[in-house]
Design an enzyme around this catalytic site. Structure first.
Site, PDB file in Angstrom:
ATOM      1  N   ASN A   1       0.862  -1.171   0.000  1.00 42.95           N
ATOM      2  CA  ASN A   1       0.000   0.000   0.000  1.00 42.95           C
ATOM      3  C   ASN A   1       0.904   1.228   0.000  1.00 42.95           C
ATOM      4  O   ASN A   1       1.457   1.580   1.034  1.00 42.95           O
ATOM      5  CB  ASN A   1      -0.904  -0.027   1.244  1.00 42.95           C
ATOM      6  CG  ASN A   1      -1.720   1.241   1.382  1.00 42.95           C
ATOM      7  OD1 ASN A   1      -1.780   2.062   0.471  1.00 42.95           O
ATOM      8  ND2 ASN A   1      -2.364   1.409   2.542  1.00 42.95           N
TER       9      ASN A   1
ATOM     10  N   LYS B   1       0.083   4.261  -0.387  1.00 42.34           N
ATOM     11  CA  LYS B   1      -0.581   5.473   0.105  1.00 42.34           C
ATOM     12  C   LYS B   1      -0.358   6.620  -0.876  1.00 42.34           C
ATOM     13  O   LYS B   1      -0.349   6.408  -2.080  1.00 42.34           O
ATOM     14  CB  LYS B   1      -0.099   5.775   1.529  1.00 42.34           C
ATOM     15  CG  LYS B   1      -0.184   4.511   2.403  1.00 42.34           C
ATOM     16  CD  LYS B   1      -0.129   4.747   3.859  1.00 42.34           C
ATOM     17  CE  LYS B   1      -0.298   3.409   4.571  1.00 42.34           C
ATOM     18  NZ  LYS B   1      -0.380   3.530   6.013  1.00 42.34           N
TER      19      LYS B   1
ATOM     20  N   HIS C   1      -9.779   0.996   4.052  1.00 44.22           N
ATOM     21  CA  HIS C   1      -8.543   1.166   4.820  1.00 44.22           C
ATOM     22  C   HIS C   1      -8.810   2.126   5.982  1.00 44.22           C
ATOM     23  O   HIS C   1      -9.602   3.057   5.852  1.00 44.22           O
ATOM     24  CB  HIS C   1      -7.436   1.713   3.906  1.00 44.22           C
ATOM     25  CG  HIS C   1      -6.104   1.763   4.584  1.00 44.22           C
ATOM     26  ND1 HIS C   1      -5.758   2.779   5.443  1.00 44.22           N
ATOM     27  CD2 HIS C   1      -5.067   0.892   4.570  1.00 44.22           C
ATOM     28  CE1 HIS C   1      -4.535   2.529   5.920  1.00 44.22           C
ATOM     29  NE2 HIS C   1      -4.096   1.395   5.406  1.00 44.22           N
TER      30      HIS C   1
ATOM     31  N   GLU D   1      -7.324   4.577   7.078  1.00 50.64           N
ATOM     32  CA  GLU D   1      -7.144   6.004   6.766  1.00 50.64           C
ATOM     33  C   GLU D   1      -8.361   6.540   6.010  1.00 50.64           C
ATOM     34  O   GLU D   1      -8.697   7.718   6.134  1.00 50.64           O
ATOM     35  CB  GLU D   1      -5.835   6.210   5.992  1.00 50.64           C
ATOM     36  CG  GLU D   1      -4.641   6.059   6.929  1.00 50.64           C
ATOM     37  CD  GLU D   1      -3.367   5.550   6.277  1.00 50.64           C
ATOM     38  OE1 GLU D   1      -3.255   5.582   5.043  1.00 50.64           O
ATOM     39  OE2 GLU D   1      -2.468   5.107   7.023  1.00 50.64           O
TER      40      GLU D   1
ATOM     41  N   GLU E   1      -5.848  -4.929  10.245  1.00 52.86           N
ATOM     42  CA  GLU E   1      -4.840  -3.907  10.523  1.00 52.86           C
ATOM     43  C   GLU E   1      -5.218  -3.146  11.795  1.00 52.86           C
ATOM     44  O   GLU E   1      -6.054  -2.228  11.745  1.00 52.86           O
ATOM     45  CB  GLU E   1      -4.745  -2.920   9.357  1.00 52.86           C
ATOM     46  CG  GLU E   1      -4.347  -3.560   8.051  1.00 52.86           C
ATOM     47  CD  GLU E   1      -3.771  -2.534   7.085  1.00 52.86           C
ATOM     48  OE1 GLU E   1      -2.598  -2.689   6.707  1.00 52.86           O
ATOM     49  OE2 GLU E   1      -4.476  -1.585   6.725  1.00 52.86           O
TER      50      GLU E   1
ATOM     51  N   GLY F   1       1.785   2.557  10.631  1.00 55.09           N
ATOM     52  CA  GLY F   1       2.696   3.691  10.503  1.00 55.09           C
ATOM     53  C   GLY F   1       3.344   4.130  11.802  1.00 55.09           C
ATOM     54  O   GLY F   1       3.959   5.191  11.871  1.00 55.09           O
TER      55      GLY F   1
ATOM     56  N   SER G   1       2.830  -1.871  10.376  1.00 54.53           N
ATOM     57  CA  SER G   1       4.277  -1.872  10.659  1.00 54.53           C
ATOM     58  C   SER G   1       4.945  -3.220  10.382  1.00 54.53           C
ATOM     59  O   SER G   1       5.847  -3.634  11.112  1.00 54.53           O
ATOM     60  CB  SER G   1       4.559  -1.399  12.094  1.00 54.53           C
ATOM     61  OG  SER G   1       4.135  -0.055  12.254  1.00 54.53           O
TER      62      SER G   1
HETATM   63  P1  PGA Z   1       2.446   0.468   7.634  1.00 49.67           P
HETATM   64  O1  PGA Z   1       1.025   0.653   6.867  1.00 49.67           O
HETATM   65  O2  PGA Z   1       3.061  -0.792   7.129  1.00 49.67           O
HETATM   66  O3  PGA Z   1       3.236   1.688   7.239  1.00 49.67           O
HETATM   67  O4  PGA Z   1       2.135   0.424   9.090  1.00 49.67           O
HETATM   68  C1  PGA Z   1       0.183  -0.454   6.660  1.00 49.67           C
HETATM   69  C2  PGA Z   1      -1.100   0.003   6.002  1.00 49.67           C
HETATM   70  O5  PGA Z   1      -1.553   1.112   6.277  1.00 49.67           O
HETATM   71  O6  PGA Z   1      -1.690  -0.737   5.195  1.00 49.67           O
END
Ligand code: PGA
Length: 253
Positions: free
Chosen positions: A10, A12, A96, A98, A171, A177, A217
């Protein structure tokens, strides 16, 4: 149980088209012989044509980070499923955290998007997960069950092969993040709750075949401990997917 793992990037809102092309050109040779797992990249909409073209004919599939639930219409700023499939996109993330957090996506919207995605033959990756306050209050199981039920409303009647294309990504929002990862035990427990809920909604066979990814992460140094678990069928990777080397290390966990 033979669920083929899916390792997904992903990206982003990162990368220009030139950077995305350079990634794909560096990445494809690194994973060219990798058949154990499926590999997917989820770039921003403006990068999709470049990435789809660069990855054409390879073992890497490409999807969108988001689609609208309408097939077309006056929805300024959105991307439709028809636009995505017309350029060769085959997958999409849905819901997601976000999108839920910053763009107001509810379980109801997630459900509408899921119906649209599967109607058009896309492989949907439905993202669910609890926020920190919910985990600390002991509500993780309830939150996950509510999200599964919300996302999957009206899915039961659809053909088994359609339903079995659906992927879930667990998640935990507090792990996205932040550099904080769920322990393999925490992830496995959450995946068991999710799979049991899918079983009660859609039947044990569908649940046994459904892939449930972990995200939050995931890095080269924790990938094996997480994805190596029987219950964990791959990973959705943000930060560590932006560089070909680190994403390759995760793909080859
Ligand atoms: P990250 O993001 O690996 O940076 O924690 C995962 C995601 O948002 O799918």
């Amino acid at each position: 149980m033979s669920r083929k793992a899916l390792i997904a990037a992903n990206w982003k809102m990162y990368k220009t088209p030139a950077e995305a092309k350079a990634f794909v050109e560096a990445f494809l040779p690194l994973v060219a012989d990798h058949t154990r797992d499926e590999i997917a990249l989820f770039p921003s909409p403006v990068l999709l044509p470049t990435v789809i073209e660069a990855a054409g004919g390879s073992n890497v599939v490409i999807g969108a980070q988001n689609i609208h639930f309408a097939e077309e219409g006056a929805y300024t700023g959105e991307t439709s499923v028809n636009q995505l499939t017309a350029i060769g996109g085959t997958h999409t993330l849905i819901g997601h955290s976000e999108r839920r957090q910053y763009f107001g996506e509810t379980d109801e919207i997630v459900n509408k998007k899921l119906h649209t995605a599967i109607k058009h033959g896309l492989v949907p990756v439905v993202c669910i997960g609890e926020v920190l306050a919910e985990r600390e209050a002991g509500l993780t199981g309830n939150v996950l069950k509510t999200q599964v039920n919300g996302a999957f409303a009206g899915i039961k009647g659809l053909a088994a092969e359609v339903i079995s294309s659906i992927v879930i990504a667990y998640e935990p929002v507090w792990a996205i993040g932040t550099g904080k990862t769920a322990t393999p035990e925490m992830a496995v427990n959450a995946h068991r709750i999710i799979r049991a809920e899918v079983a009660s909604l859609l039947g044990p066979k569908v649940a046994a075949n459904m892939r449930i990814l972990y995200g939050g992460s995931v890095k080269p140094d924790n990938a094996t401990a997480l994805i190596g678990q029987e219950e964990i069928d791959g990973a959705l990777v943000g930060g560590a997917s932006l560089k070909p080397d680190s994403f390759t290390a995760i793909v080859k966990y």
